[in-house]
Scaffold this motif. Structure first.
Motif, PDB file in Angstrom:
ATOM      1  N   LEU A  45      36.438  54.145  33.136  1.00 13.83           N
ATOM      2  CA  LEU A  45      36.900  52.759  33.068  1.00 13.83           C
ATOM      3  C   LEU A  45      37.537  52.319  34.384  1.00 13.83           C
ATOM      4  CD1 LEU A  45      38.430  52.439  29.482  1.00 13.83           C
ATOM      5  CD2 LEU A  45      36.116  51.920  30.259  1.00 13.83           C
ATOM      6  N   HIS A  46      38.358  53.175  34.970  1.00 12.35           N
ATOM      7  CA  HIS A  46      39.037  52.808  36.217  1.00 12.35           C
ATOM      8  C   HIS A  46      38.040  52.621  37.352  1.00 12.35           C
ATOM      9  CE1 HIS A  46      43.048  54.636  34.658  1.00 12.35           C
ATOM     10  NE2 HIS A  46      42.868  53.394  34.254  1.00 12.35           N
ATOM     11  N   ALA A  47      36.988  53.443  37.381  1.00 12.05           N
ATOM     12  CA  ALA A  47      35.965  53.283  38.415  1.00 12.05           C
ATOM     13  C   ALA A  47      35.242  51.950  38.255  1.00 12.05           C
ATOM     14  CB  ALA A  47      34.966  54.444  38.352  1.00 12.05           C
ATOM     15  N   ALA A  48      34.942  51.570  37.009  1.00 15.69           N
ATOM     16  CA  ALA A  48      34.282  50.286  36.762  1.00 15.69           C
ATOM     17  C   ALA A  48      35.195  49.123  37.144  1.00 15.69           C
ATOM     18  CB  ALA A  48      33.867  50.181  35.296  1.00 15.69           C
ATOM     19  N   ILE A  49      36.467  49.240  36.806  1.00 14.86           N
ATOM     20  CA  ILE A  49      37.428  48.179  37.137  1.00 14.86           C
ATOM     21  C   ILE A  49      37.544  48.013  38.645  1.00 14.86           C
ATOM     22  CG2 ILE A  49      39.878  47.568  37.066  1.00 14.86           C
ATOM     23  CD1 ILE A  49      38.381  47.042  34.487  1.00 14.86           C
ATOM     24  N   ASN A  50      37.608  49.118  39.361  1.00 17.18           N
ATOM     25  CA  ASN A  50      37.717  49.039  40.821  1.00 17.18           C
ATOM     26  C   ASN A  50      36.483  48.396  41.443  1.00 17.18           C
ATOM     27  OD1 ASN A  50      40.237  50.264  40.816  1.00 17.18           O
ATOM     28  ND2 ASN A  50      39.413  52.326  41.083  1.00 17.18           N
ATOM     29  N   ALA A  51      35.314  48.615  40.820  1.00 15.92           N
ATOM     30  CA  ALA A  51      34.090  48.019  41.347  1.00 15.92           C
ATOM     31  C   ALA A  51      33.985  46.533  41.012  1.00 15.92           C
ATOM     32  CB  ALA A  51      32.874  48.756  40.791  1.00 15.92           C
ATOM     33  N   LEU A  52      34.540  46.121  39.878  1.00 16.49           N
ATOM     34  CA  LEU A  52      34.389  44.744  39.408  1.00 16.49           C
ATOM     35  C   LEU A  52      35.457  43.793  39.923  1.00 16.49           C
ATOM     36  CD1 LEU A  52      33.463  45.379  35.659  1.00 16.49           C
ATOM     37  CD2 LEU A  52      31.950  44.447  37.420  1.00 16.49           C
ATOM     38  N   PHE A  53      36.684  44.289  40.060  1.00 24.27           N
ATOM     39  CA  PHE A  53      37.814  43.414  40.333  1.00 24.27           C
ATOM     40  C   PHE A  53      38.472  43.725  41.662  1.00 24.27           C
ATOM     41  CE2 PHE A  53      37.454  43.744  35.710  1.00 24.27           C
ATOM     42  CZ  PHE A  53      37.414  42.402  35.355  1.00 24.27           C
ATOM     43  N   SER A  54      39.067  42.689  42.238  1.00 26.94           N
ATOM     44  CA  SER A  54      39.894  42.894  43.418  1.00 26.94           C
ATOM     45  C   SER A  54      41.252  43.420  42.990  1.00 26.94           C
ATOM     46  CB  SER A  54      40.056  41.580  44.187  1.00 26.94           C
ATOM     47  OG  SER A  54      40.715  40.616  43.377  1.00 26.94           O
ATOM     48  N   ALA A  55      41.928  44.121  43.864  1.00 21.75           N
ATOM     49  CA  ALA A  55      43.241  44.685  43.542  1.00 21.75           C
ATOM     50  C   ALA A  55      44.241  43.559  43.357  1.00 21.75           C
ATOM     51  CB  ALA A  55      43.704  45.625  44.646  1.00 21.75           C
ATOM     52  N   PRO A  56      44.954  43.512  42.231  1.00 27.24           N
ATOM     53  CA  PRO A  56      45.957  42.460  42.012  1.00 27.24           C
ATOM     54  C   PRO A  56      47.098  42.574  43.005  1.00 27.24           C
ATOM     55  CG  PRO A  56      45.432  43.635  39.978  1.00 27.24           C
ATOM     56  CD  PRO A  56      44.858  44.436  41.097  1.00 27.24           C
ATOM     57  N   VAL A  57      47.630  41.422  43.394  1.00 25.33           N
ATOM     58  CA  VAL A  57      48.799  41.391  44.259  1.00 25.33           C
ATOM     59  C   VAL A  57      50.024  41.216  43.381  1.00 25.33           C
ATOM     60  CG1 VAL A  57      49.947  40.207  46.153  1.00 25.33           C
ATOM     61  CG2 VAL A  57      47.447  40.349  46.095  1.00 25.33           C
ATOM     62  N   PRO A  58      50.906  42.236  43.287  1.00 22.54           N
ATOM     63  CA  PRO A  58      52.052  42.145  42.370  1.00 22.54           C
ATOM     64  C   PRO A  58      52.870  40.896  42.631  1.00 22.54           C
ATOM     65  CG  PRO A  58      51.828  44.371  43.267  1.00 22.54           C
ATOM     66  CD  PRO A  58      50.862  43.504  44.014  1.00 22.54           C
ATOM     67  N   GLY A  59      53.169  40.176  41.531  1.00 24.84           N
ATOM     68  CA  GLY A  59      54.019  38.998  41.624  1.00 24.84           C
ATOM     69  C   GLY A  59      53.328  37.776  42.198  1.00 24.84           C
TER      70      GLY A  59
END
Length: 558
Positions: A454-468
């Motif tokens: 799941l984490h590999a798929a998430i990293n491929a699909l989404f950009s890293a969130p910027v906290p806050g």
């Protein structure tokens, strides 16, 4: 559950069937039993219908996952069976076991939580309907579709490790329009689909001899599907599309060491037939797949309504705490409710989270001389890793509802199972306008493997969130990216057990499986019904049940 003491006594107290839990298999069985003229009472400790197949607001979903993941070990602190010398039965206390684990919740914006009640989130996603599958046929025949409305899944895609989505050419029209395919690949696919169509027509032909030369040979039908595709000369890309995005296989079909479900050509052809017969079945459906408005939790509710119309009695917020076991026959005679009331039936169906405890010390004298007749085992079939993400940007521009697949080895070399991703938008009444819900799932042997997928798929699909700074996290800052990656607003990941109980005195329904559609769920419900009522027809045909597809309301917006 705290409200159980406020209930008036249930009348009558004797039923042909007691069903505990309103999950989809339980709801189908209750509807089938009521259609056969049986008296049915359907109980659920939850304040909502659907159990493990439910669709819930955001806050309720997180509360349910937390409560279910924090259950005690069912083998600890089990009350002993209770008996009285004047009683004809023994009360065996029920326990519940943990069906969800490794729950990880991340929130990068307050916006989803502020609109929690506007979400209807599936507990067991991703899941869709093929237009031509057996569940849709049953719904049409019974008229259950009148309780539901549907929308099309607009497109299907195969993903690569960089998050790029490739169209799935699943029809002649799609093949011609697909610009990512070369002329040779298009011709190969057209010839292959024609071969499959001619084979199916020959198999169904009354004049068997005339179609014999158009059939796929028995040798090829019994060979692995991947071998047959290689024999057809397909490129790795086309093999991947056919195997994982159309035939919907789970495991790496090219690696015999890790493939737990090697699909033969015969089954692969059957899956292709389902997919292609789904395309164009309903004039207002855009492709092979549809999804119900307000979430998949509408399906068990629809069967519950069908059962209620036939006379079934429904009681929510009512927990069952014990089984009544006959001292002489060692068979189940009924249940005890948290309210203290006792209900009686020779047939009891339990939600899969229940456990009938093994014999314990100090049991009443003479109890359980043959304990195998009462106490069951847990049939563990593995695990499925599930993820739910909320974002404000579609994975594919101009497409609202879509299905995407990560085939084995597409995310990393050790990936042995597919990862499925279903994106749904607000036109399905499952989330607020301007947001999308994405469901991810993958079969796994353990939690570590599942979370890695799941984490590999998430990293491929989404950009890293910027906290806050959720507003700025909705775009990938890489100017060279062909498709802007969405940013996450909220996510949850969890591991669900694939378990079904086995017990002679009672029946257990299964947990939601790892499949995309409902065919296996319906098959399990039919088997349980036929086990309990071997001489009854499963939803007998009636003069009023001949409802065809022209009566279904898919409510597809143009």
């Amino acid at each position: 559950m705290a409200e159980t003491t406020s209930y008036l006594p249930i009348e009558p107290t004797n039923f042909d069937l007691i069903v505990v839990g309103t999950g989809l298999p339980s709801s189908i069985i209750a509807a089938a039993a009521s259609a056969a003229g049986k008296s049915v009472i359907h109980l659920d400790s939850n304040p909502f219908y659907g159990s493990h197949f439910s669709s819930l607001p955001l806050d309720d979903l997180t509360s349910f996952l937390h409560s279910q993941s924090q259950l005690l070990d069912p083998n600890l602190h089990i009350p002993p069976p209770q008996s009285n010398d004047t009683d004809e039965f023994i009360a065996v206390s029920l326990t519940t076991q943990r069906m969800y684990s490794e729950v990880e919740i991340s929130s990068y914006s307050t916006e989803p939580l502020e609109q929690s009640r506007k979400f209807s989130i599936d507990l067991a996603g991703p899941r869709v309907f093929f237009c031509a599958d057996s569940v849709v046929d049953l719904m049409l025949r019974l008229g259950v579709n009148q309780y539901m409305e549907f929308q099309s899944i607009e497109g299907s895609f195969v993903c690569d490790g960089d998050g790029k989505l490739w169209n799935v050419p699943d029809s002649r029209k799609a093949i011609f329009k697909d610009r990512s395919l070369g002329l040779t690949e298009k011709n190969q696919l057209m010839r292959f689909f024609k071969l499959v169509q001619e084979h199916l027509q020959a198999v169904g032909s009354v004049d068997g001899e005339s179609g014999e030369n158009k059939r796929i040979s028995e040798e090829d039908l019994e060979s692995p599907f991947v071998v047959f595709l290689e024999k057809m000369g397909f490129s790795p890309k086309l093999k991947s599309i056919i195997l994982y995005a159309i035939a919907m296989t789970d495991y790496d079909q090219e690696n015999v060491k890790v493939c737990k479900d090697a699909v033969k050509t015969k089954e692969g052809i059957s899956r292709l037939a389902l997919y292609h017969s789904s395309v164009g079945r309903f004039p207002n459906a855009l492709g092979a797949l549809i999804y119900p408005l307000h979430g998949q939790g509408e399906l068990p509710q629809a069967f519950c309504r069908r059962a209620a119309v036939k006379g079934s009695l429904y009681v929510l917020r009512m927990a069952v705490i014990a089984l009544h076991i006959d001292k002489a026959s060692r068979s189940c005679k009924g249940v005890k409710l948290a309210s203290g009331q006792e209900l009686f039936s020779h047939q009891v169906i339990l939600d899969p989270s229940f456990t009938v405890p093994s014999p314990v010390p100090n049991s009443p004298s003479g109890f359980l001389q043959d304990s195998s007749q009462i106490f069951g085992l847990r049939d563990v079939k593995g695990k499925v890793a599930r993820g739910i993400c909320i974002t404000k940007t579609s994975l594919k521009a101009d497409v609202i509802n879509l299905l995407a697949l990560y085939p084995p080895k597409s995310l990393y070399p050790e990936q042995v199972t597919s990862v499925r991703v279903l994106q749904l938008g607000s036109n399905l009444a499952v989330c607020p306008p301007g947001m999308f819900i994405l469901y991810l799932s993958a079969l796994c042997d353990n939690a570590i493997q599942g979370k890695n997928l799941l984490h590999a798929a998430i990293n491929a699909l989404f950009s890293a969130p910027v906290p806050g700074n959720a507003e700025n996290s909705n775009t990938d800052q890489n100017e060279n990216a062909e498709q802007v990656k969405p940013g996450l607003l909220w996510s949850v990941f969890y591991i669900q057990e694939l378990i079904m109980g086995s017990c002679k005195s009672v029946s257990f329904t299964p947990m939601p499986d790892g499949n995309l559609n409902y065919s296996d769920v319906l098959d399990e419900a039919m088997k349980l019904f036929q086990k309990m009522y071997p001489h009854e027809e499963f939803f007998p045909e009636t003069a009023q049940s001949d409802k065809l597809e022209d009566e279904v309301d898919l409510d597809v917006e143009s």
